[in-house]
Scaffold this motif. Structure first.
Motif, PDB file in Angstrom:
ATOM      1  N   ILE A  25       0.876  -0.993  -0.071  1.00 14.13           N
ATOM      2  CA  ILE A  25       0.016  -0.163   0.060  1.00 14.13           C
ATOM      3  C   ILE A  25       0.957   1.157   0.043  1.00 14.13           C
ATOM      4  O   ILE A  25       1.995   1.134   0.181  1.00 14.13           O
ATOM      5  N   SER A  26       0.291   2.207  -0.198  1.00 12.42           N
ATOM      6  CA  SER A  26       0.828   3.746  -0.047  1.00 12.42           C
ATOM      7  C   SER A  26       0.311   4.549   0.962  1.00 12.42           C
ATOM      8  O   SER A  26      -1.001   4.534   0.998  1.00 12.42           O
ATOM      9  N   LEU A  27       0.977   4.870   1.680  1.00 11.59           N
ATOM     10  CA  LEU A  27       0.512   5.892   2.922  1.00 11.59           C
ATOM     11  C   LEU A  27       0.898   7.369   2.742  1.00 11.59           C
ATOM     12  O   LEU A  27       1.759   7.580   2.219  1.00 11.59           O
ATOM     13  N   ALA A 513      -5.451   1.013  -5.923  1.00  7.11           N
ATOM     14  CA  ALA A 513      -5.393   2.434  -5.576  1.00  7.11           C
ATOM     15  C   ALA A 513      -4.965   3.096  -6.568  1.00  7.11           C
ATOM     16  O   ALA A 513      -4.200   2.870  -7.642  1.00  7.11           O
ATOM     17  N   ALA A 514      -5.386   4.374  -6.568  1.00 13.57           N
ATOM     18  CA  ALA A 514      -4.885   5.502  -7.572  1.00 13.57           C
ATOM     19  C   ALA A 514      -3.258   5.971  -7.265  1.00 13.57           C
ATOM     20  O   ALA A 514      -2.573   6.147  -8.104  1.00 13.57           O
ATOM     21  N   ASP A 527      -1.575  -1.536  -4.377  1.00  9.66           N
ATOM     22  CA  ASP A 527      -2.376  -2.680  -4.389  1.00  9.66           C
ATOM     23  C   ASP A 527      -3.830  -2.704  -3.646  1.00  9.66           C
ATOM     24  O   ASP A 527      -4.746  -3.376  -3.917  1.00  9.66           O
ATOM     25  N   SER A 528      -3.699  -1.693  -2.468  1.00  9.16           N
ATOM     26  CA  SER A 528      -5.168  -1.886  -1.832  1.00  9.16           C
ATOM     27  C   SER A 528      -5.121  -0.403  -1.378  1.00  9.16           C
ATOM     28  O   SER A 528      -4.452   0.727  -1.479  1.00  9.16           O
ATOM     29  N   ILE A 529      -6.513   0.026  -0.939  1.00  8.13           N
ATOM     30  CA  ILE A 529      -6.789   1.326  -0.623  1.00  8.13           C
ATOM     31  C   ILE A 529      -6.493   1.485   0.877  1.00  8.13           C
ATOM     32  O   ILE A 529      -6.336   0.604   1.706  1.00  8.13           O
ATOM     33  N   VAL A 530      -6.379   2.931   1.277  1.00  3.96           N
ATOM     34  CA  VAL A 530      -5.833   3.181   2.828  1.00  3.96           C
ATOM     35  C   VAL A 530      -6.863   4.456   3.071  1.00  3.96           C
ATOM     36  O   VAL A 530      -6.947   5.357   2.646  1.00  3.96           O
ATOM     37  N   CYS A 531      -6.990   4.152   4.563  1.00  7.91           N
ATOM     38  CA  CYS A 531      -7.911   5.173   5.209  1.00  7.91           C
ATOM     39  C   CYS A 531      -7.384   5.442   6.644  1.00  7.91           C
ATOM     40  O   CYS A 531      -6.543   4.417   7.045  1.00  7.91           O
ATOM     41  N   PHE A 588      -5.284   1.928   8.119  1.00 11.88           N
ATOM     42  CA  PHE A 588      -5.805   0.525   7.575  1.00 11.88           C
ATOM     43  C   PHE A 588      -5.975   0.351   6.229  1.00 11.88           C
ATOM     44  O   PHE A 588      -5.992   1.336   5.501  1.00 11.88           O
ATOM     45  N   ALA A 589      -5.761  -0.712   5.699  1.00 13.27           N
ATOM     46  CA  ALA A 589      -5.844  -1.063   4.461  1.00 13.27           C
ATOM     47  C   ALA A 589      -7.183  -2.122   4.009  1.00 13.27           C
ATOM     48  O   ALA A 589      -7.258  -2.819   4.772  1.00 13.27           O
ATOM     49  N   PHE A 590      -7.664  -1.837   2.914  1.00  9.01           N
ATOM     50  CA  PHE A 590      -8.712  -2.859   2.487  1.00  9.01           C
ATOM     51  C   PHE A 590      -8.394  -3.147   1.227  1.00  9.01           C
ATOM     52  O   PHE A 590      -7.882  -2.142   0.099  1.00  9.01           O
ATOM     53  N   ASP A 591      -8.675  -4.268   0.747  1.00  8.77           N
ATOM     54  CA  ASP A 591      -8.479  -4.707  -0.631  1.00  8.77           C
ATOM     55  C   ASP A 591      -9.475  -5.950  -1.064  1.00  8.77           C
ATOM     56  O   ASP A 591     -10.119  -6.644  -0.096  1.00  8.77           O
ATOM     57  N   LEU A 592      -9.570  -5.891  -2.187  1.00 14.41           N
ATOM     58  CA  LEU A 592     -10.660  -6.797  -2.968  1.00 14.41           C
ATOM     59  C   LEU A 592      -9.822  -7.726  -3.855  1.00 14.41           C
ATOM     60  O   LEU A 592      -8.784  -7.342  -4.283  1.00 14.41           O
ATOM     61  N   PRO A 593     -10.261  -8.811  -4.293  1.00 17.98           N
ATOM     62  CA  PRO A 593      -9.335  -9.661  -5.221  1.00 17.98           C
ATOM     63  C   PRO A 593      -8.964  -8.964  -6.300  1.00 17.98           C
ATOM     64  O   PRO A 593      -9.729  -8.449  -7.038  1.00 17.98           O
ATOM     65  N   ASP A 594      -7.778  -9.536  -6.810  1.00 16.84           N
ATOM     66  CA  ASP A 594      -7.536  -8.904  -8.178  1.00 16.84           C
ATOM     67  C   ASP A 594      -7.652  -9.992  -9.361  1.00 16.84           C
ATOM     68  O   ASP A 594      -7.280  -9.634 -10.612  1.00 16.84           O
TER      69      ASP A 594
END
Length: 1014
Positions: A25-27, A513-514, A527-531, A588-594
């Motif tokens: 992820i990118s923070l 993620a963008a 690869d995943s979104i971050v909040c 926190f990171a959230f991901d869905l299957p690729d």
């Protein structure tokens, strides 16, 4: 690790990767790192609880204007209007105020065999261990510490050979933090070597011969040697992103000087540094001051009250300045901010301006107040181009349980620097998630910051100016949940790079993620979104943290979908883990299957929930976005926030057919979406059937997530038509794939697409031509070869009689607009849009022209251009669709000017099929009208608001200048009216003539023409 200096400098990437096993992820960056750039303050999305929001929670002014009852004042003036700091302080953060070199036995045993050995140590023994693999002690971020030796030679007319030797250990982040050995002579600093990473008991010896004339000091008779430790803004023992046992220990320092036969060794066993002393590097200088009556070039607003500014008039820093203007000479005396390194430039070629103002310590109103909003006014004037230094501004806040702890509390922000203008804006920022739970005190900081090494730095402006700072605490109890738009999921194409209906299972679309995890030169999607999620209640504990999703699936791929994933469901968050394997607080990171989950033609909606409780009390849940109405409504992209949608492209059916149009919104959430999508819907075009939608998240953030980073020429082959908008974005539009202009090869991709037969495109944007002109060879070629226009100026207004809202008329007999004869290109207040002035190239056709104040086409610059290259037709408009307003004098056909224009453009493009116009669904009608018209002495302006919210009603003249603000406040839904008596904001009567009213809500803008006849 040894680095011998041979000129140049090493610098750290502005982004870093954090791992959530197994997710990359990118923070957001730590505040001291070089952050990413933001145009405005809408790049961060905030969650909330709709029920709490409707309850209108109590709020308390901690800082506000005179008369607000706030205990602190952010107006920078006294009650009589004179300048006053009101407890604010200011300083130069580039000037260190502490030095971490000191004598210690910490980790000194390896340096020699002396019992209870002491050495000179650059570090802090009190840093706690970051993990079981770490030890107590270490070094921190943003250190610049000098240990210095000076010797006065006996004869300054003779040379002196100097040798410095000793032994040292070092442990710093490789590639970014260093121990350096440096001689200083009359020509400057002479680096010998730099060391990073880990070294134990390393012997060293360096020598330099000083010739007469190379000595330093007041009498030109001194030699100097320095051992320095420098660290950047992140990755050290302070933030536990890199950990060790301190930056450096040195011992047995022997210095030999031939001019005077000096020979001395310092072993520090007596607790004294001997001839070795601590020194502090020069800072750029503190240019902060209060100014009255500052000029600006914002035609909509002016602030003559005292403001904080950082203008170098030659009196602020001894021996520095003044800094004179070159192009932007409206500042006092023609002075601008210092952009040449200030006082530090003589010793540091990479010196840059960084000044800060800090509020007084603010006492928190009580434990029931969990949230806060920071707001301030700022005049900004900073372009991202080669004509000026990048002078940006930042904000931050810190909080703690007591005043003593506040001194060492870290400043918290969103990891952005801000640019734009020239204009006054009001920054409104929810800072709830940045507060320390259980706080009792807080403090606000505003800074000016020059980002070094990014652009040619040969000019600057007087900006920024700060004024009217407010901090409001409120008693909402919901968890704080935020995300940068660039950390959310980006629209995407199949990973394999082409359409293959014989391999349905291989056409997976990644949930990425963008944001960019690459090195800057290439785009590597996160690869995943971050909040950021945090419980703000004292004793609060997060008990649930989830991403909820629902999908409109393309049935073509149902047979190859993973059966373990339903079209509606949720995934739980995973803690963000740093490179040491430790969770990052509140990330926190959230991901869905690729694979097996998303396929071309799918549309996904999602939102995030966070639930906390205190001592088994009733749980409270917040959502991001706060308003989830429209979730699961796939009838139109307007039904739900585009920031929380994922469009999987292209929308292909089982026979390989797909929509002919690709609409690329390269302006994101910054505006214009309703105008574009509403126009498409008005003429009966629907997403997934007639057009596909590619939405660039956070387009001003330079993360390289344009079309070129996600699509290939093979994936674009099925589109015959492209609609493109960059709104009023003036940087990082159509990129050329390099680190400076966003690592997305958009130009290359579009050139490959245009190489097909019979493709058509419409390009719109206020500053598109300007950005293409200054972004490089490839973008310049794209402007001339495909759009076939040349940019004459970045601001059209001075070239058309200073009109900001000119009438545009189509050219008689033009090839596109047969029924649409005119419209208004609206660039007036609230914020002036500076449309590009472009000329048509050879072989191109000017479709429309700008008119003078009498309504006659009278200028050479094109208001719309058609270029034909073979069978390809390319239309370019030097302003965005949201700036196209219907001329109030044109009765028309019942449709808006932008709908008529778009329908005629698509007719030229031979879009297959015929669609009937349809109404855009509305809950209620937003309408405005005035009567009588013409009027004297007053007119009644009636309006109907479909829903409650902020409402602005302002009057402008034909030049787009603000005449009168009639309404600027929150307003209830329904019908109402206000009278305008023909006076301006100063109460003076205005002259006869044409005036425009502009009515603006969160859901749209209405403009009407009024005639005042005296």
């Amino acid at each position: 690790m040894l680095h011998v200096y041979e000129g140049g400098n090493m610098f750290k990437s502005v982004r870093f990767a954090i791992y959530v096993l197994p997710i990359l992820i990118s923070l957001p960056l730590l505040a001291a790192e070089l952050p990413q750039r933001a145009l405005g303050h809408d790049s961060v999305l905030h969650g909330g609880n709709s029920l709490t929001a409707k309850a209108n929670p109590d709020s308390v002014f901690l800082m506000g204007p005179w008369g607000s009852g706030a205990p602190a004042n952010g107006q920078f003036q006294n009650p009589n209007g004179g300048p006053a700091w009101n407890g604010w302080t200011h300083y130069d953060p580039t000037r260190p105020t502490s030095n971490h070199w000191h004598i210690s036995d910490y980790n000194a045993a390896d340096l020699n065999s002396t019992e209870n050995n002491l050495a000179m140590y650059c570090g802090d023994e009190n840093y706690p261990a970051c993990s079981n693999d770490d030890v107590d002690g270490g070094y921190g971020n943003s250190w610049n510490d000098i240990l210095q030796f000076n010797y006065t030679v006996v004869t300054s007319t003779e040379p002196c050979e100097v040798t410095v030797s000793g032994v040292f250990s070092h442990n710093t982040e490789p590639g970014y933090d260093y121990t350096n050995f440096i001689f200083v002579n009359a020509d400057g600093r002479v680096p010998m070597a730099g060391f990073d990473w880990i070294g134990v008991a390393v012997p060293f010896s360096y020598n330099l011969t000083y010739e007469p004339g190379e000595y330093i000091g007041e009498n030109n008779d001194q030699v100097r040697f320095e051992i320095t430790v420098t660290s950047d803004g992140a990755w050290s023992d302070a933030d536990c992103l890199y950990f060790g046992n301190g930056a450096c220990q040195v011992d047995d320092l022997r210095v030999q000087c031939s001019n005077g036969d000096y020979d001395n060794t310092s072993d520090f066993q007596n607790g004294s540094g001997g001839d070795w002393v601590l020194d502090y590097p020069l800072g750029t200088g503190d240019f902060t001051d209060l100014w009255i009556g500052l000029n600006d070039i914002d035609p909509c607003r002016t602030n003559y009250s005292p403001q904080v500014a950082f203008i170098d008039d030659g009196t602020k820093v001894p021996g520095v300045g003044p800094s004179y203007c070159q192009d932007w000479c409206y500042g006092p005396g023609g002075y601008v901010v210092n952009y040449t390194g200030g006082a530090a430039i003589q010793t540091n070629p990479d010196a840059y301006l960084h000044n800060a103002v800090e509020s007084p310590v603010l006492t928190w109103p009580g434990s029931s107040y969990f949230g806060a909003q920071l707001s301030f006014g700022v005049y900004r004037h900073s372009f991202l181009n080669g004509s000026m230094a990048h002078i940006s501004y930042t904000w931050s806040i810190r909080s703690a349980s007591d005043s003593f702890s506040l001194e060492n509390a870290p400043w918290q922000d969103r990891g952005f620097v801000y640019f734009g203008g020239p204009d006054y804006i009001r920054a409104e920022i929810d800072v709830t998630d940045l507060l320390e739970p259980g706080l009792s005190v807080a403090q606000v900081q505003l800074t000016v910051l020059q980002i070094n090494n990014w652009w040619w730095e040969n000019d600057a402006t007087p900006a920024p100016y700060f004024d009217n700072v407010r901090l409001v605490a409120f008693n909402t109890g919901t968890p704080a949940i935020t995300a940068r738009e660039m950390d959310l999921a980006q629209d995407n194409f199949p990973e394999i790079g082409h359409i293959d209906l014989t391999n349905l299972a291989g056409m997976n679309v990644r949930f990425d993620a963008a944001n960019n995890n690459g090195d800057g030169a290439i785009n590597v999607p996160g690869d995943s979104i971050v909040c950021t999620v945090a419980s703000m209640r004292v004793g609060g504990e997060l008990v649930s943290n989830r991403l909820h999703y629902t999908m409109q699936r393309n049935p073509v791929f149902d047979s190859v979908r993973d059966p373990n994933w339903d079209p509606t469901g949720f995934v739980d968050a995973q803690p963000a883990i740093d490179n040491s394997g430790n969770p990052v607080l509140n990330k926190f990171a959230f991901d869905l299957p690729d694979s097996g989950f998303l396929f071309p033609g799918d549309v996904l909606h999602y939102y995030i929930t966070a639930t906390d409780e205190v001592d088994n009390s009733e749980p409270i849940t917040a959502t991001l976005p706060a308003d989830v109405s429209g979730y699961g409504d796939f009838s139109t992209p307007l039904a739900y926030s585009s920031s929380f949608q994922v469009h999987c492209l292209p929308s292909v059916d089982g026979e390989g057919f797909q929509p002919p149009i690709l609409f690329w919104n390269d302006f994101g959430s910054r505006g214009g979406e309703e105008e574009w999508l509403g126009a498409l819907l008005n003429i009966g075009l629907h997403q997934g059937e007639h057009y596909d939608y590619y939405y660039t998240n956070a387009p001003a953030s330079e993360v390289g997530n344009g079309l070129g980073s996600r699509a290939t020429s093979s994936l674009l082959e099925g589109y015959s038509d492209l609609l493109y908008t960059c709104g009023d974005l003036g940087a990082f539009t159509i990129a050329n794939g390099d680190a400076e202009q966003a690592p997305s090869p958009d130009v290359q991709l579009l050139a490959e697409w245009f190489s097909q037969d019979s493709v058509d495109a419409l390009f719109c944007g206020d500053d598109l031509a300007s950005d293409l002109t200054r972004s490089g060879v490839l973008t310049n070629a794209f402007l001339s070869d495909y759009l076939n226009v040349s940019r004459h100026a970045s601001d059209l207004r001075p070239l058309i009689n200073n009109q900001a809202t000119p009438l545009v008329k189509t050219e008689p007999g033009n090839s596109v607009f047969y029924t649409t004869s005119n419209w208004i290109a609206y660039g007036g207040c609230d914020g002036i849009n500076t449309f590009d002035a472009v000329r048509v190239g050879d072989g191109a056709e000017r479709l429309a022209s700008f008119c003078n104040v009498d309504g006659n086409p009278d200028f050479e610059f094109s208001a719309a251009t058609l270029n034909q290259t073979g069978d390809d037709r390319i239309i370019s408009i030097p302003y965005d669709f949201m700036s196209i307003y219907t001329n109030p004098d044109d009765e028309g056909n019942g449709l808006s000017a932008r709908v008529n224009m778009l329908s005629e453009v698509l007719a030229l493009f031979n879009i297959p099929g015929v669609w009937n116009p349809s109404d855009v669904p509305e809950v209620a009608v937003f309408s405005v009208q005035n009567y009588p018209n013409p009027f004297n002495p007053s007119t009644r302006i009636e309006f109907n608001l479909p829903k409650a919210g902020h409402f602005g009603l302002k009057v402008f003249n034909v030049r787009g200048e603000l005449v009168r603000t009639l309404i600027d406040e929150d307003h209830e839904a329904g019908a109402d009216h206000i009278m305008w008596d023909g006076t301006n904001d100063q109460g003076s009567g205005v002259s006869s003539g044409i005036y425009f009213y502009e009515a603006r809500t969160g859901g749209g803008v209405k403009v009407g023409k009024m005639a005042l006849v005296r």
